[in-house]
Structure formats: C-alpha cells, structure tokens
Enzyme design. Structure first.
Site, PDB file in Angstrom:
ATOM      1  N   TYR A   1       0.848  -1.204   0.000  1.00 15.07           N
ATOM      2  CA  TYR A   1       0.000   0.000   0.000  1.00 15.07           C
ATOM      3  C   TYR A   1       0.884   1.255   0.000  1.00 15.07           C
ATOM      4  O   TYR A   1       0.497   2.301  -0.508  1.00 15.07           O
ATOM      5  CB  TYR A   1      -0.962  -0.032   1.195  1.00 15.07           C
ATOM      6  CG  TYR A   1      -2.196   0.817   0.979  1.00 15.07           C
ATOM      7  CD1 TYR A   1      -3.079   0.553  -0.064  1.00 15.07           C
ATOM      8  CD2 TYR A   1      -2.483   1.886   1.830  1.00 15.07           C
ATOM      9  CE1 TYR A   1      -4.206   1.341  -0.264  1.00 15.07           C
ATOM     10  CE2 TYR A   1      -3.620   2.667   1.641  1.00 15.07           C
ATOM     11  CZ  TYR A   1      -4.467   2.390   0.594  1.00 15.07           C
ATOM     12  OH  TYR A   1      -5.583   3.157   0.407  1.00 15.07           O
TER      13      TYR A   1
ATOM     14  N   LYS B   1      -3.189   8.410   2.734  1.00 12.68           N
ATOM     15  CA  LYS B   1      -4.433   8.233   3.502  1.00 12.68           C
ATOM     16  C   LYS B   1      -4.271   8.764   4.931  1.00 12.68           C
ATOM     17  O   LYS B   1      -5.235   9.254   5.528  1.00 12.68           O
ATOM     18  CB  LYS B   1      -4.849   6.762   3.527  1.00 12.68           C
ATOM     19  CG  LYS B   1      -5.297   6.210   2.181  1.00 12.68           C
ATOM     20  CD  LYS B   1      -6.526   6.924   1.629  1.00 12.68           C
ATOM     21  CE  LYS B   1      -7.117   6.190   0.436  1.00 12.68           C
ATOM     22  NZ  LYS B   1      -8.155   6.993  -0.262  1.00 12.68           N
TER      23      LYS B   1
HETATM   24  P1  NAP Z   1     -12.273   3.496  -8.426  1.00 13.36           P
HETATM   25  O1  NAP Z   1     -13.578   3.011  -8.853  1.00 13.36           O
HETATM   26  O2  NAP Z   1     -11.110   3.264  -9.354  1.00 13.36           O
HETATM   27  O3  NAP Z   1     -12.382   5.033  -8.044  1.00 13.36           O
HETATM   28  C1  NAP Z   1     -11.265   5.888  -7.939  1.00 13.36           C
HETATM   29  C2  NAP Z   1     -11.679   7.177  -8.567  1.00 13.36           C
HETATM   30  O4  NAP Z   1     -10.688   8.205  -8.378  1.00 13.36           O
HETATM   31  C3  NAP Z   1     -11.869   7.038 -10.082  1.00 13.36           C
HETATM   32  O5  NAP Z   1     -13.134   7.531 -10.430  1.00 13.36           O
HETATM   33  C4  NAP Z   1     -10.763   7.899 -10.619  1.00 13.36           C
HETATM   34  O6  NAP Z   1     -11.032   8.436 -11.872  1.00 13.36           O
HETATM   35  C5  NAP Z   1     -10.713   8.969  -9.563  1.00 13.36           C
HETATM   36  N1  NAP Z   1      -9.559   9.848  -9.731  1.00 13.36           N
HETATM   37  C6  NAP Z   1      -8.251   9.530  -9.745  1.00 13.36           C
HETATM   38  N2  NAP Z   1      -7.513  10.638  -9.962  1.00 13.36           N
HETATM   39  C7  NAP Z   1      -8.397  11.659 -10.082  1.00 13.36           C
HETATM   40  C8  NAP Z   1      -8.263  13.048 -10.329  1.00 13.36           C
HETATM   41  N3  NAP Z   1      -7.077  13.635 -10.492  1.00 13.36           N
HETATM   42  N4  NAP Z   1      -9.384  13.805 -10.411  1.00 13.36           N
HETATM   43  C9  NAP Z   1     -10.598  13.252 -10.257  1.00 13.36           C
HETATM   44  N5  NAP Z   1     -10.799  11.952 -10.027  1.00 13.36           N
HETATM   45  C10 NAP Z   1      -9.700  11.164  -9.948  1.00 13.36           C
HETATM   46  O7  NAP Z   1     -11.817   2.816  -7.042  1.00 13.36           O
HETATM   47  P2  NAP Z   1     -12.473   2.839  -5.575  1.00 13.36           P
HETATM   48  O8  NAP Z   1     -11.856   1.680  -4.893  1.00 13.36           O
HETATM   49  O9  NAP Z   1     -13.929   2.976  -5.660  1.00 13.36           O
HETATM   50  O10 NAP Z   1     -11.829   4.146  -4.939  1.00 13.36           O
HETATM   51  C11 NAP Z   1     -12.598   5.178  -4.334  1.00 13.36           C
HETATM   52  C12 NAP Z   1     -11.955   5.603  -3.016  1.00 13.36           C
HETATM   53  O11 NAP Z   1     -12.112   4.542  -2.080  1.00 13.36           O
HETATM   54  C13 NAP Z   1     -10.458   5.881  -3.088  1.00 13.36           C
HETATM   55  O12 NAP Z   1     -10.139   6.971  -2.266  1.00 13.36           O
HETATM   56  C14 NAP Z   1      -9.863   4.606  -2.523  1.00 13.36           C
HETATM   57  O13 NAP Z   1      -8.569   4.800  -1.976  1.00 13.36           O
HETATM   58  C15 NAP Z   1     -10.880   4.338  -1.442  1.00 13.36           C
HETATM   59  N6  NAP Z   1     -10.854   2.986  -0.862  1.00 13.36           N
HETATM   60  C16 NAP Z   1     -10.978   1.904  -1.673  1.00 13.36           C
HETATM   61  C17 NAP Z   1     -10.942   0.638  -1.116  1.00 13.36           C
HETATM   62  C18 NAP Z   1     -11.040  -0.581  -1.983  1.00 13.36           C
HETATM   63  O14 NAP Z   1     -10.649  -1.666  -1.543  1.00 13.36           O
HETATM   64  N7  NAP Z   1     -11.588  -0.490  -3.176  1.00 13.36           N
HETATM   65  C19 NAP Z   1     -10.806   0.487   0.273  1.00 13.36           C
HETATM   66  C20 NAP Z   1     -10.692   1.622   1.073  1.00 13.36           C
HETATM   67  C21 NAP Z   1     -10.722   2.874   0.486  1.00 13.36           C
HETATM   68  P3  NAP Z   1     -10.264   7.757 -13.141  1.00 13.36           P
HETATM   69  O15 NAP Z   1     -10.690   6.330 -13.167  1.00 13.36           O
HETATM   70  O16 NAP Z   1     -10.705   8.570 -14.277  1.00 13.36           O
HETATM   71  O17 NAP Z   1      -8.790   7.910 -12.864  1.00 13.36           O
END
Ligand code: NAP
Length: 262
Positions: free
Chosen positions: A162, A169
């Site tokens: 990570y 984070k």
């Molecule tokens: P996801 O579907 O890939 O979402 C991540 C989003 O961030 C995408 O829509 C991406 O857009 C966007 N992004 C990245 N750079 C950006 C920028 N400069 N401006 C605007 N948008 C941007 O994955 P997710 O897992 O749902 O992630 C959402 C949040 O949850 C994140 O903060 C992640 O760290 C957190 N989280 C996820 C998990 C997990 O296991 N999935 C667990 C804990 C926390 P693009 O695709 O266009 O780059």
C-alpha cells in the site's frame, strides 16, 4: 443487498459525488444508497474517456449534472462548483472517493518512492479533499452539510504494497480532523469511511490485492469481506441527520478487521 427499507432519510438533500469510474466504484455504491433514500445527485468524471461510463450511470439515478473535473486542477474544481451553484444554488453533501498513485509505487518498497510519486499521490489522494471542501463550504447554506471521504486501514498500520497510498491516507485522515474543526462552526461535518478491501479499478492496481481479500476473510471478526453496499449505507448515515452529532471521525466499515491485534 439492498440499502435500507425505504425511509427517505436523504429526501431533500442535494450533493455531488466525485470518483465514479464505473459501476464497481465505491462512489457509485454511495450514490446508489443516497439515491434510493431520496437524495439528488451531481457527478463528475476525471477523463473524457470515462464520460461514456459515468453518464448512463448518472442518468439511471435521474441525475442531469455530469461534468468533467480533474481534481488536481484548481480551475476545474472552481468551474464545477460555479456550475453547481447555477444548477442548484446550494448543496448539502459531498462524496469524495478519489485516489491515485503511480503503479510502481504500489509494489516493491515504500523506501523507493520518488519525490514526484509522493507528490502525486498526496496531491490527488489527500489535498483534493481540502480543495473540494473549501469550494463546497461556500455552497452550503445555514443548514450546514456533510463532507465524506474514503480511506483505508493502510493509513494506520503498514499494509504490504500500500506504501505511499498509506501515507496519503494518513494525510487524508488528518485533513478530515482539521477540516472538521475549521468548518464545524458552519455546521458542516467532515468524516471518513475506512473501507475494507473491495474489488474496484483502483484496488486492482495494488500489488497482491487478491491476497488481501483472502487474509481479511480469514481474520476479520465477521469472517468475510465488506460489501460495497455496506460502504454506501455508511455514506447514507453520514449524509443523513442520523449522524448529526458526528464530525471528524474515521469509521471503519471493514467487518471488524481493524480491531484485531493478532
Ligand atoms: P475506483 O472506482 O477506481 O475510483 C477511484 C476514482 O478516483 C476514479 O473515479 C478515478 O477516476 C478517480 N480519480 C483519480 N484521480 C483523479 C483526479 N485527479 N481527479 C478526479 N478523479 C480522480 O476505485 P475505488 O476503490 O472505488 O476508490 C474510491 C476511493 O475509495 C479511493 O479513495 C480509494 O482509496 C478508497 N478505498 C478503496 C478501497 C477498496 O478496496 N476499493 C478500500 C478503502 C478505500 P479515473 O478512473 O478517471 O482515474
């Protein structure tokens, strides 16, 4: 899994969701839960190529506000909030579910993180919350509002691979507390959901992610991984008045994994 029996606890709430990339995104599960309980939603997408994915999803929850916004660009953030002001006048909530780090920084050793990789991860994954909160606060009226972000346990403890995202984070969670302190007098609450691992586009970029899922399933008190709907339900709690006395918190929605010492 459905969210809640229809109670309409988000009726009359309007807000913007950052971070829907597709129908697996945690942002999308938050949006769905909010929509099912009556909230009105606005969406953004980062890259033009994603518009074709995000627009139909937005339309399926009756949203007519879908704009491009790269959160690493202050001008684009200002522009989106200006458009939101003419669209609705005021808003009640923001869902910030955005993170990014270079793939090579999510494998190997943290000690090898480059200055540029560090800056990029911290900028997109942590600073953007502050940039968004500043704009959003100006659109929240005397009722106040709720700002939610998504974080992960790697902020608190070392999780293999990570790496720089854990440091980002940690900065994000500290930002939640400072923003909550700054904006509390306007009755704006700022909270984070620390989600257990969920298969999404961003998660699949983390080396060894599948092992993480197996590990959690064996060790979490609930003996399973969290479902994305459960993250959505928590977002609903934070947007609704059910959480009216809660701000500056990081709530773990991880089947209890984070309480285990061994
Ligand atoms: P996801 O579907 O890939 O979402 C991540 C989003 O961030 C995408 O829509 C991406 O857009 C966007 N992004 C990245 N750079 C950006 C920028 N400069 N401006 C605007 N948008 C941007 O994955 P997710 O897992 O749902 O992630 C959402 C949040 O949850 C994140 O903060 C992640 O760290 C957190 N989280 C996820 C998990 C997990 O296991 N999935 C667990 C804990 C926390 P693009 O695709 O266009 O780059």
């Amino acid at each position: 899994m459905r969210t809640l029996a229809l109670m309409g606890i988000a009726v009359g709430k309007k807000g913007i969701v950052f971070g829907v990339a597709n129908d697996h995104s945690l942002a999308w599960y938050c949006a769905r839960a909010l929509h099912e309980e009556g909230a009105e939603l606005a969406f953004t997408y980062q890259a033009e190529t994603l518009e074709r994915r995000v627009r139909p999803l937005a339309e399926s929850v009756k949203s007519t506000f879908v704009e491009q916004c790269d959160l690493s660009d202050d001008a684009q953030i200002e522009q989106v909030f200006a458009k939101l002001k003419s669209h609705w006048g005021s808003i009640d909530f923001v869902v910030h579910a955005v993170a990014f780090a270079n793939k090579q920084d999510l494998e190997g050793h943290f000690v090898d993180t480059s200055r540029d990789g560090f800056k990029l991860a911290l900028d997109v994954s942590a600073y953007t919350l502050t940039a968004v909160a500043r704009q959003a606060a100006q659109l929240m009226d005397s009722k106040g509002g709720s700002i939610i972000t998504l974080t992960y346990y790697g902020a608190e403890k070392v999780v293999p691979h990570y790496n720089v995202m854990g440091v980002a984070k940690a900065a994000l969670e500290a930002s939640v507390r400072y923003l909550a302190a700054d904006l509390g007098e306007k009755n704006i609450r700022v909270n984070a959901i620390s989600a257990g691992p969920v298969r999404t586009l961003a998660a699949m970029g983390i080396s060894g992610f599948r092992d993480m899922l197996k590990y959690v399933e064996q060790r979490a008190p609930l003996k399973r991984n969290v479902q994305a709907e459960e993250v959505g339900k928590t977002a609903l709690y934070f947007v609704s008045d059910l959480s009216s006395g809660v701000t500056g918190e990081v709530v773990h929605v991880d089947c209890g994994y984070s309480i285990m010492g061994m």
